[in-house]
Scaffold this motif. Structure first.
Motif, PDB file in Angstrom:
ATOM      1  N   LEU A  35       0.299  -0.849  -0.301  1.00  0.00           N
ATOM      2  CA  LEU A  35       0.254  -0.244  -0.156  1.00  0.00           C
ATOM      3  C   LEU A  35       0.803   1.221   0.366  1.00  0.00           C
ATOM      4  N   PRO A  36       0.924   2.385  -1.026  1.00  0.00           N
ATOM      5  CA  PRO A  36       1.487   3.234  -1.137  1.00  0.00           C
ATOM      6  C   PRO A  36       1.038   4.618   0.212  1.00  0.00           C
ATOM      7  N   VAL A  37       2.145   5.091   0.518  1.00  0.00           N
ATOM      8  CA  VAL A  37       1.344   5.837   2.192  1.00  0.00           C
ATOM      9  C   VAL A  37       1.682   7.773   1.551  1.00  0.00           C
ATOM     10  N   LEU A  38       0.660   7.809   2.148  1.00  0.00           N
ATOM     11  CA  LEU A  38       0.729   9.377   1.714  1.00  0.00           C
ATOM     12  C   LEU A  38       0.930  10.546   2.428  1.00  0.00           C
ATOM     13  N   ASP A  39       1.624  11.041   2.862  1.00  0.00           N
ATOM     14  CA  ASP A  39       1.282  12.820   3.646  1.00  0.00           C
ATOM     15  C   ASP A  39       0.128  13.243   3.737  1.00  0.00           C
ATOM     16  N   GLU A  40       1.072  14.019   4.692  1.00  0.00           N
ATOM     17  CA  GLU A  40      -0.650  15.300   5.294  1.00  0.00           C
ATOM     18  C   GLU A  40      -1.077  16.242   3.970  1.00  0.00           C
ATOM     19  N   ARG A  41       0.796  16.274   2.726  1.00  0.00           N
ATOM     20  CA  ARG A  41      -0.270  17.086   1.616  1.00  0.00           C
ATOM     21  C   ARG A  41      -0.250  16.092   0.445  1.00  0.00           C
ATOM     22  N   ASP A  42      -0.781  14.708   0.437  1.00  0.00           N
ATOM     23  CA  ASP A  42      -0.533  14.204  -0.671  1.00  0.00           C
ATOM     24  C   ASP A  42       0.123  13.847  -0.775  1.00  0.00           C
ATOM     25  N   ARG A  43       1.602  13.712  -0.983  1.00  0.00           N
ATOM     26  CA  ARG A  43       2.460  13.565  -1.522  1.00  0.00           C
ATOM     27  C   ARG A  43       3.105  11.972  -1.059  1.00  0.00           C
ATOM     28  N   ALA A  45       4.879   9.290   0.899  1.00  0.00           N
ATOM     29  CA  ALA A  45       5.912   9.226   1.855  1.00  0.00           C
ATOM     30  C   ALA A  45       6.590   7.998   2.311  1.00  0.00           C
ATOM     31  N   GLY A  46       5.618   6.717   1.078  1.00  0.00           N
ATOM     32  CA  GLY A  46       6.774   5.408   1.297  1.00  0.00           C
ATOM     33  C   GLY A  46       5.881   4.340   1.093  1.00  0.00           C
ATOM     34  N   VAL A  47       6.347   3.249   1.008  1.00  0.00           N
ATOM     35  CA  VAL A  47       5.523   1.855   1.049  1.00  0.00           C
ATOM     36  C   VAL A  47       5.151   1.402   1.987  1.00  0.00           C
ATOM     37  N   VAL A  48       3.932   0.329   2.101  1.00  0.00           N
ATOM     38  CA  VAL A  48       3.977  -0.611   3.219  1.00  0.00           C
ATOM     39  C   VAL A  48       3.299  -2.017   2.305  1.00  0.00           C
ATOM     40  N   SER A  49       4.469  -2.573   3.166  1.00  0.00           N
ATOM     41  CA  SER A  49       4.294  -4.140   1.797  1.00  0.00           C
ATOM     42  C   SER A  49       4.066  -5.371   3.287  1.00  0.00           C
ATOM     43  N   GLU A  50       3.226  -6.904   2.772  1.00  0.00           N
ATOM     44  CA  GLU A  50       3.711  -8.009   3.313  1.00  0.00           C
ATOM     45  C   GLU A  50       4.564  -7.875   4.083  1.00  0.00           C
ATOM     46  N   ASP A  51       6.139  -7.459   3.401  1.00  0.00           N
ATOM     47  CA  ASP A  51       7.397  -7.839   4.068  1.00  0.00           C
ATOM     48  C   ASP A  51       7.570  -7.199   5.327  1.00  0.00           C
ATOM     49  N   ASP A  52       6.586  -5.996   5.496  1.00  0.00           N
ATOM     50  CA  ASP A  52       6.613  -5.188   6.677  1.00  0.00           C
ATOM     51  C   ASP A  52       6.294  -5.881   8.104  1.00  0.00           C
ATOM     52  N   PHE A  53       5.849  -6.528   7.789  1.00  0.00           N
ATOM     53  CA  PHE A  53       4.579  -7.680   9.286  1.00  0.00           C
ATOM     54  C   PHE A  53       5.755  -9.340   9.388  1.00  0.00           C
ATOM     55  N   LEU A  54       6.533  -9.017   8.551  1.00  0.00           N
ATOM     56  CA  LEU A  54       7.952  -9.976   8.827  1.00  0.00           C
ATOM     57  C   LEU A  54       8.151 -10.222  10.142  1.00  0.00           C
ATOM     58  N   LEU A  88       3.411   0.892  15.343  1.00  0.00           N
ATOM     59  CA  LEU A  88       2.012   1.062  15.379  1.00  0.00           C
ATOM     60  C   LEU A  88       1.461   1.116  15.086  1.00  0.00           C
ATOM     61  N   LYS A  89       2.566   2.252  14.152  1.00  0.00           N
ATOM     62  CA  LYS A  89       1.800   2.956  12.566  1.00  0.00           C
ATOM     63  C   LYS A  89       1.805   2.758  11.422  1.00  0.00           C
ATOM     64  N   ALA A  90       1.997   3.264  10.286  1.00  0.00           N
ATOM     65  CA  ALA A  90       2.627   3.349   8.631  1.00  0.00           C
ATOM     66  C   ALA A  90       4.028   3.504   9.256  1.00  0.00           C
ATOM     67  N   ARG A  91       3.857   5.804   9.461  1.00  0.00           N
ATOM     68  CA  ARG A  91       5.430   5.849   9.516  1.00  0.00           C
ATOM     69  C   ARG A  91       6.490   4.960  10.173  1.00  0.00           C
ATOM     70  N   ASP A  92       5.778   4.404  10.874  1.00  0.00           N
ATOM     71  CA  ASP A  92       7.100   3.514  11.501  1.00  0.00           C
ATOM     72  C   ASP A  92       7.814   2.491  11.042  1.00  0.00           C
ATOM     73  N   VAL A  93       7.029   2.029   9.899  1.00  0.00           N
ATOM     74  CA  VAL A  93       7.918   0.820   9.136  1.00  0.00           C
ATOM     75  C   VAL A  93       7.356   0.918   7.578  1.00  0.00           C
ATOM     76  N   MET A  94       7.013   1.720   7.491  1.00  0.00           N
ATOM     77  CA  MET A  94       7.403   2.606   5.565  1.00  0.00           C
ATOM     78  C   MET A  94       8.000   2.126   5.142  1.00  0.00           C
ATOM     79  N   ARG A  95       8.080   1.923   4.083  1.00  0.00           N
ATOM     80  CA  ARG A  95      10.019   1.869   3.501  1.00  0.00           C
ATOM     81  C   ARG A  95       9.714   3.633   1.967  1.00  0.00           C
ATOM     82  N   THR A  96      11.148   3.620   2.453  1.00  0.00           N
ATOM     83  CA  THR A  96      10.566   5.370   2.031  1.00  0.00           C
ATOM     84  C   THR A  96      11.994   5.192   0.724  1.00  0.00           C
ATOM     85  N   ASP A  97      12.581   4.049   0.934  1.00  0.00           N
ATOM     86  CA  ASP A  97      13.552   3.981  -0.628  1.00  0.00           C
ATOM     87  C   ASP A  97      12.979   3.418  -1.778  1.00  0.00           C
TER      88      ASP A  97
END
Length: 230
Positions: A35-43, A45-54, A88-97
């Motif tokens: 899932l793509p992650v958008l910031d407060e300005r709808d830009r 910010a990163g991606v959260v995937s199944e891998d981030d739950f491993l 516990l939130k997207a900002r903690d686990v999302m990949r930005t690279d």
């Protein structure tokens, strides 16, 4: 053929403060891997995937290092592991690279990106705004759509696709993520999943009504409604 010709525009997104429980529910319910992650300005910010739950403390799969390995691991890396396994939130686990591409990137370059980074999908971004997403499956569908004719989308084909996407976006049943559209030489190829024969018929009719459409090829598969585990 370019990214804009095959991308999926109706992308489910989340905010940077979305909870991991909400994210997991979306991944399971929609049968998607990221899932793509958008910031407060709808830009983007990163991606959260199944891998981030491993590597999660809740499932007992968090990364464990020996005392010796910890000694040779920087504090920053240890702190990052702690945040990613317990956040516990997207900002903690999302990949930005994760790599991103523009809408005019050729399919050959997209294939290179997917292969080089060993990823299943890539975000299509223009001026930091999300335009859509392209997966490996989209490349397979693109190949299947043009294999017989070797046709390449023209400006007329792109106009047909954009008109059809606008029509579907205006309908409450037409915003499903799973549907992918490829148009070559006036032929509309419909891909993805439908939950009923009436949905399949509605997609076909919507395509047939677009000026310039010579033919509609239905490659959709019929499935039942997605069940959400209790």
């Amino acid at each position: 053929m370019k990214a804009r010709d095959i991308l999926t525009a109706n992308v489910i997104t989340i905010g940077i403060d979305a909870s991991l429980t909400e994210i997991a529910d979306l991944l399971v319910r929609h049968r998607i891997g990221s899932l793509p992650v958008l910031d407060e300005r709808d830009r983007v910010a990163g991606v959260v995937s199944e891998d981030d739950f491993l590597r999660r403390v809740e499932t007992g799969t968090e990364r464990r290092r020996s005392r010796l390995a910890e000694f040779f691991t920087s504090e920053a890396a240890l702190q990052q592991d702690y945040v990613r396994s317990r956040g516990l939130k997207a900002r903690d686990v999302m990949r930005t690279d994760q790599p991103r591409i523009g809408p005019d990137v050729e399919l050959a370059e997209i294939a290179d990106v997917l292969e080089r980074y060993n990823i299943h999908s890539v975000l299509v971004v223009e001026e930091e705004r999300l335009v859509g997403i392209i997966s490996r499956s989209d490349l397979v569908r693109a190949y299947a759509s043009v294999a017989d004719t070797r046709a390449q989308p023209t400006e007329d084909d792109r106009a047909i696709r954009e008109a059809l996407l606008r029509e579907l976006a205006s309908q409450p049943w037409g915003r499903r993520l799973e549907n992918t559209i490829v148009v070559t030489d006036g032929v509309v190829h419909l891909w993805g999943q439908v939950v009923s024969p009436t949905e399949r018929a509605a997609l076909r009719v919507a395509a047939e009504r677009i000026p310039g459409v010579a033919k509609v090829q239905d490659h959709t598969t019929l499935t039942g409604p997605v069940a959400v585990p209790e």
